[in-house]
Design a protein around this motif. Structure first.
Motif: not given
Lengths: 292, 90
Positions: A108-132
């Motif tokens: 997750l962290i590296d993916a967000c870092a990579k995504a942040s380099r794709l655009h000058a003003r990125p808003v990076i979101v990750t999926e919310n999941r529930h265990l179970g």
């Protein structure tokens, strides 16, 4: 001696999460997070008034730089504590965990870092999941509890099999495929965007922050020139902890209604999910998969 | 004397059509009053959010279960009018 600032800061809020926080912090530590050697990122744990507050020594064995803060003016809303944490962050890319009971997937962290380099003003979101088996208010009805969750996590040896979490969790919405998204519980933006937003809006003072997290996402996506980037293949996984919106199923809908009302009162418009599909970035493929 | 304005079924129905079409960014004619919410993409979470806005707008408290019992604009509008009368006299 000059201590170099980390590239990435992650701000995590805790409140009476003695069971959940050690797992959350492990999931943010270097051995678990791929391509995140020690020093690349820092974790700021801000406790919002727990009866047994976490101590730095509780996490000394973790291979990650954790700074433990105790917010001196705790309330039932985490918003002020979260803004305090954001103000302490030293990284240029800052992620916020409004609910500290969330495990991260290993990339997750590296993916967000990579995504942040794709655009000058990125808003990076990750999926919310529930265990179970289902989202927590519904799982609770069929007897799922912390004990069964502990057994579930043990059954997949998640510490060495982080992507196995996808197989023992359920999606909350269709955010990862470009569908409407109400909030992201691990949202990353460059420091200047956080500063433009002024952090989270402390007018939202409901238990758990109410609609503050959806509000932040809506405002971030509305910033001039901002680009929404959704991470594919990574997620956060909510551990059951009886928080403001994840506990009693009969209470859940009333809490959501209260969030909606609070948002309407503050913004004078209905709370709406973000429908912009944005870009879908698959870090494992290393590219934006949608739009093609 | 009760000075709470009466809310008509037509008014609530029009308000809901406006809400749904605006929220989902669909033409008003797609938000057919007798069609179930899922046919035009209003999911259960958004239904509950709408319940919150209805409470603010009409000054009532509504059980979100109504969105499952008759999940149409006509069905919910009728409940809103009844609750408004029962809870506020309007």
């Amino acid at each position: 001696m000059v201590v170099e600032a980390p590239e990435i800061s992650v701000v995590v809020i805790s409140y009476n999460m003695a069971r959940e926080i050690p797992r959350t912090l492990f999931s943010l530590s270097s051995p678990y997070q791929t391509l995140c050697p020690r020093g690349r990122h820092e974790v700021l744990l801000v406790d919002n008034g727990s009866s047994a507050p976490p101590r730095p020594e509780d996490f000394a064995a973790l291979d990650v730089d954790v700074a433990v803060h105790h917010w001196p003016k705790p309330t039932h809303s985490p918003v002020a504590a979260l803004n305090f944490g954001l103000a302490q962050a030293r990284g240029e890319l800052i992620g916020a965990w409004i609910d500290g009971a969330r495990l991260a997937s290993p990339g997750l962290i590296d993916a967000c870092a990579k995504a942040s380099r794709l655009h000058a003003r990125p808003v990076i979101v990750t999926e919310n999941r529930h265990l179970g088996p289902r989202v927590h208010p519904l799982s609770l009805r069929s007897g799922y509890d912390r004990r069964s969750e502990d057994a579930l996590l043990a059954s997949i040896a998640w510490e060495t099999n982080g992507y196995g979490l996808f197989g023992v969790s359920t999606h909350v919405d269709s955010a990862a495929s470009g569908g409407p998204i109400l909030e992201s519980n691990a949202i990353f933006m460059p420091r200047p965007l956080w500063e433009e937003l002024g952090g989270y809006d402390e007018a939202f003072d409901s238990p758990g922050g109410g609609a503050v997290n959806p509000d932040l996402l809506i405002r971030a996506c509305a910033l001039p020139g901002a680009q929404l980037i959704r991470i594919v293949g990574e997620a956060t996984f909510h551990q059951m902890h009886g928080g403001a919106t994840s506990g009693d199923p009969d209470v859940f809908d009333r809490v959501l209604i209260a969030c909606s009302r609070e948002y309407f009162r503050i913004r004078r418009k209905p709370l709406r999910p973000v429908r912009d599909p944005g870009w879908l970035f698959d870090a494992r493929l290393g590219r934006v998969v949608s739009p093609p | 004397m009760n000075d709470v304005p009466t809310v008509t079924l037509d008014a609530v129905r029009e308000w809901m059509i406006g809400y749904v079409s605006s929220t989902l960014e669909i033409p008003r004619e797609v938000a057919a009053p007798d069609a179930t919410f899922d046919t035009y993409g209003l999911d259960s979470a958004e239904g509950v959010i709408m319940a919150g806005v209805i409470e603010e707008e009409f000054g009532i408290e509504i059980d979100p279960a109504v969105f499952f019992e008759d999940p149409t604009i006509n069905g919910v509008a009728a409940v809103v009018v009844r609750l408004r009368r029962e809870q506020t006299g309007g």
